[in-house]
Each structure stands twice: as structure tokens, then as C-alpha cells.
Design an enzyme around this catalytic site. Structure first.
Site, PDB file in Angstrom:
ATOM      1  CG  PHE A   1      -2.005   0.955   1.224  1.00 17.47           C
ATOM      2  CD1 PHE A   1      -3.235   0.618   0.673  1.00 17.47           C
ATOM      3  CD2 PHE A   1      -1.839   2.227   1.754  1.00 17.47           C
ATOM      4  CE1 PHE A   1      -4.281   1.529   0.656  1.00 17.47           C
ATOM      5  CE2 PHE A   1      -2.882   3.139   1.730  1.00 17.47           C
ATOM      6  CZ  PHE A   1      -4.103   2.796   1.189  1.00 17.47           C
TER       7      PHE A   1
ATOM      8  CG  ASP B   1      -0.500  -2.093   7.140  1.00 14.73           C
ATOM      9  OD1 ASP B   1      -1.614  -2.365   7.627  1.00 14.73           O
ATOM     10  OD2 ASP B   1      -0.255  -1.039   6.526  1.00 14.73           O
TER      11      ASP B   1
ATOM     12  CE1 TYR C   1      -9.756   3.215   6.356  1.00 18.21           C
ATOM     13  CE2 TYR C   1      -8.765   4.435   8.163  1.00 18.21           C
ATOM     14  CZ  TYR C   1      -8.707   3.952   6.879  1.00 18.21           C
ATOM     15  OH  TYR C   1      -7.596   4.203   6.119  1.00 18.21           O
ATOM     16  CE  LYS C   2      -8.292   0.150   4.851  1.00 17.08           C
ATOM     17  NZ  LYS C   2      -6.841   0.172   4.656  1.00 17.08           N
TER      18      LYS C   2
ATOM     19  NE  ARG D   1     -10.109  -2.537  -3.039  1.00 16.44           N
ATOM     20  CZ  ARG D   1      -9.589  -1.975  -1.962  1.00 16.44           C
ATOM     21  NH1 ARG D   1      -8.445  -2.446  -1.457  1.00 16.44           N
ATOM     22  NH2 ARG D   1     -10.193  -0.961  -1.375  1.00 16.44           N
TER      23      ARG D   1
END
Ligand SMILES: *Cc1c(COP(=O)(O)O)cnc(C)c1O
Length: 410
Positions: A124, A196, A221-222, A369
Site C-alpha cells: 500500500f 500491517d 475503519y475497515k 474489489r
């Protein structure tokens, strides 16, 4: 219409009841919990009580009376339970980006003879950007970022590498790294590992302590459903604590913040990884969101995640849709909780799906996705997504001009 096969899978799903813990719109199939988790029903009341009673009425005394000051630690411990981390090693604070900065600095300080941060080229981007930012401050003698392709990670470990920084589940293709094997191989060469967990926390068992992981960061927040911009977390194994300072030496990480001493003195333990005042509104929302996990087995979550993803993969492949290719690994045990497809008109297809109520997202180049959140997604969601995708691709419905408009966030 739900076929009997998918209806049966939903009827037999031991986690099906958890969907009621979320407030989800009836007219959407939400497959983007890997980007922004859905709203848990318990959150609005807790946040409203915080605003009206605690902030509105009790005002500043709430730092003590409602224990606001201790929230980063308390929420950190709730998250620790999802990470296989014993108490005292996780704290909730800041963003992943900022937490990476603190931990990369720590890793370099713990390995003074080494200067390389090794990572994966398609990690990322913020993870790589933060390492570069740190290298810019420390200079090439103390810090250099080296990136290689996934298949060259282990062969690139050498005595220059201080820390191997990897994301457990790749954000583009959903590929899952073997955390145990990689951690072991890196540590055998004296290299620290920093994982991560942005796309793995809350959606599979992680076992940080058992895997002897050195450091980790992750997202609120995921899959933890803490709300937009929720605070992140960081993990530092107890054996590495209290040995070095971290450079964002703000007052919340001071041993006695309210002595207001002109001299910085790092707090003992994980608390020194705090910097400034925590955002209490966001942290209370995350705290309430985490209650959904209480009493839920992470193995059961992983099992359902694999089943949802495999159903989707098998259905898509069976239809042999023209121009559609599977980017993610075909076998569930090699994936996180998302499946990525690619198509020449991937962006347009993603937009058309969203217009039709199947909420997915797009990542350049050409990748659509589909994220599966086992706490609230159903097998009927998988069926709806496949049917809609299949109609669109077969009828080329994505070619309408309105599907090619790009927003600022994809
Ligand atoms: C989502 C995500 C981030 C987000 O970082 P923030 O600084 O919290 O915005 C970082 N790394 C990975 C791998 C991600 O998936």
C-alpha cells in the site's frame, strides 16, 4: 431472487444473526467493508451519549469521570484480543501512516548497525511513502527503503536490513502472506518484522504473540467498523518496549503529562507511543463498534470469510465471463477477505455495479474489489453480486457514458 442453494447456506450460517448488529441499507449489497466497515447499531447511541451527557454536560471533568484519558489503552486492549496479543502491547492512536513512522523509527533504533527498510514494491503506497519520509530525515546512512517483488522478499534479507515491513493481505489482489514462515525467516537473519494488518485485523485469527511478531499496525475503519477515519492501532512486543524512544514525543506519551515539565520523559510501556490528545469522538465510536466482536470466534469469522469468497470465485469462474480475469488467488486459504477481478473496463464495471446497488470499489489498473465482511455479508449477497456482474458483462451495460466519470475517491 435467492436460489435455494444460497438460501440454504444463509440458513446454516452460525454467524447470520450478527447482521442484526449493523444498520445496513435495504437497497444495497455492501461489499466494501474492506474499505469502510458498515455502521454497528450500538455506535449512534454511544456517540450521542458522549456528546450530550459527557461533552455537553459533564464537560472537562469527563477526562477523569468518564475515563477519556484511558481510552487509547482500553480500546487498544479490546483490539489486542483480536490480534492474539497479551495485555500491554497494543495502543489505539493516530493513523496507520503516523504509527508506521513511530515503529519504523523504533526498528532502526533497535538495529543500529543496519539501515534498510525492506518492503514489497506493490505494498500500500502510504507504507512506502512513510518509510521514504523517514529516510529523508535520517539520511541514507541511517535509513534506506528497498522494495522488491513478493517472490524476492526472503532472498533480499541480508545484514543491512533492519526491518521487514509487509502488509499481511495485499490491498489490490487480496493475497495473504504466510506470517509465521516469513516472520521466522526474517528473524533468523536478525531482521525485525513489522506487519500491517489493515486488511486482516477483525477478519481472521492473527496470533501476534504466538508468531513472535515484533511490531504491527492496523486500521480502525475497515473490518473493525470504527467509522470513517477511525483511529488506528499499533502493537509493539513487550520485549522491545522501554528500550528506545520514538520520535513523535508528544505530551500524551510523557511519563507524567500533567506535571508540565519542560523535560520530556518517555512513559513506560506502550503508552510512549501516544503523541497528542486522542480524538475522543472517533475513539468512542470504535470502542462501541468493537463490542460486536464480543463472544464471536475469530475462527468462525475466518471460516465464513473463506466460504463467502470461495462461493463468489467459483460462481464467477463457472460463468466464464468474457474479459473477466481473477486477480486473487483461486484458493481461499491464500486470500484475505476480498476477491479482485480485472477487466479492460474495470472502472466502468465498478461504477455500473455501484449504480445497481452492488457497492464495490476500483483500484487502478483495472481492478474491481469485492470485500466480504463475515459479520454482516450473506451468501445471498454473493449471489446478487455475481448475477448483476454477469448481466452487465454479457450485455456490455458498462459502456454507457455515465459510468466513465471519475470521482476524487475511487
Ligand atoms: C487502508 C490502509 C492504510 C491506511 O492508512 P491511514 O494512514 O490509516 O490512512 C495503510 N496501509 C494499508 C495496507 C491499508 O490498507
Amino acid at each position: 431472487m435467492t436460489s435455494t442453494r444460497f438460501a440454504k447456506l444463509d440458513a446454516e450460517d452460525p454467524l447470520a444473526g450478527l447482521r442484526d448488529s449493523f444498520d445496513l441499507p435495504d437497497d444495497k449489497v455492501y461489499l466494501d467493508g474492506n474499505s469502510l466497515g458498515a455502521l454497528p447499531r450500538g455506535v449512534p447511541e454511544r456517540v450521542s451519549q458522549l456528546i450530550q451527557q459527557q461533552w455537553g454536560h459533564d464537560l472537562i471533568s469527563s477526562w477523569n469521570s468518564h475515563d477519556w484519558i484511558d481510552l487509547p489503552r482500553k480500546v487498544g486492549e479490546k483490539i489486542a484480543a483480536l490480534l492474539g496479543a497479551a495485555p500491554g502491547q497494543v495502543i489505539c492512536a493516530d493513523s496507520i501512516s503516523v504509527n508506521l513512522f513511530k515503529l519504523l523509527s523504533t526498528a532502526l533504533a533497535l538495529r543500529p548497525g543496519r539501515r534498510v527498510v525492506l518492503s514489497q514494491r506493490d505494498n500500500f503506497p502510504t507504507d512506502l511513502y512513510m518509510a521514504e519520509g523517514l529516510a529523508g530525515i535520517l539520511g541514507p546512512e541511517r535509513c534506506q527503503l528497498r522494495t522488491v517483488s513478493a517472490d524476492r522478499l526472503l532472498s533480499s534479507l541480508d545484514e543491512d536490513v533492519a526491518v521487514l515491513m509487509l502488509t499481511q493481505v495485499n490491498f489490490r489482489d487480496g493475497r495473504l502472506h504466510d506470517m509465521a514462515a516469513i516472520t521466522k525467516a526474517a528473524q533468523a537473519q536478525g531482521v525485525l518484522v513489522l506487519w500491517d494488518l489493515a486488511h486482516s485485523a477483525g477478519v481472521m485469527p492473527i496470533e501476534l504473540d504466538r508468531r513472535n511478531v515484533d511490531m504491527a499496525v492496523g486500521c480502525g475503519y475497515k473490518y473493525l467498523n470504527g467509522g470513517p477515519g477511525a483511529p488506528a492501532f499499533l502493537y509493539l512486543a513487550r520485549r522491545h518496549q522501554d528500550q528506545v524512544a520514538q520520535p513523535l514525543s508528544g505530551w500524551m506519551g510523557h511519563q507524567n503529562a500533567f506535571d508540565f515539565s519542560p523535560q520530556y520523559e518517555a512513559a513506560a510501556g506502550i503508552q510512549r507511543y501516544l503523541a497528542g490528545t486522542p480524538g475522543i469522538l472517533g475513539m468512542v465510536a470504535l470502542d462501541a463498534a468493537l463490542d460486536v466482536f464480543e463472544g464471536v470466534s475469530l475462527n468462525a469469522i475466518r471460516d465464513k470469510s473463506c466460504a463467502l469468497g470461495q462461493c463468489f470465485v467459483d460462481e464467477v469462474l463457472a460463468r466464464e465471463l468474457p474479459g473477466i480475469d481473477l486477480v486473487s488467488p483461486r484458493r481461499a486459504e491464500r486470500r484475505g477477505s476480498q476477491v479482485s477481478l480485472t477487466h479492460e473496463f474495470g472502472f466502468e464495471i465498478a461504477q455500473a455495479l455501484i449504480q445497481k446497488g452492488i457497492i464495490v470499489d476500483y483500484r487502478a489498473p483495472g481492478i474491481i474489489r469485492f470485500g466480504f465482511s463475515p459479520l454482516y455479508n450473506r451468501f445471498s449477497d454473493v449471489e446478487n453480486a455475481v448475477t448483476t456482474l454477469s448481466d452487465l458483462v454479457l450485455n456490455q451495460g458498462y459502456l454507457e457514458a455515465r459510468f466513465s466519470q471519475k470521482g476524487q475517491v475511487t
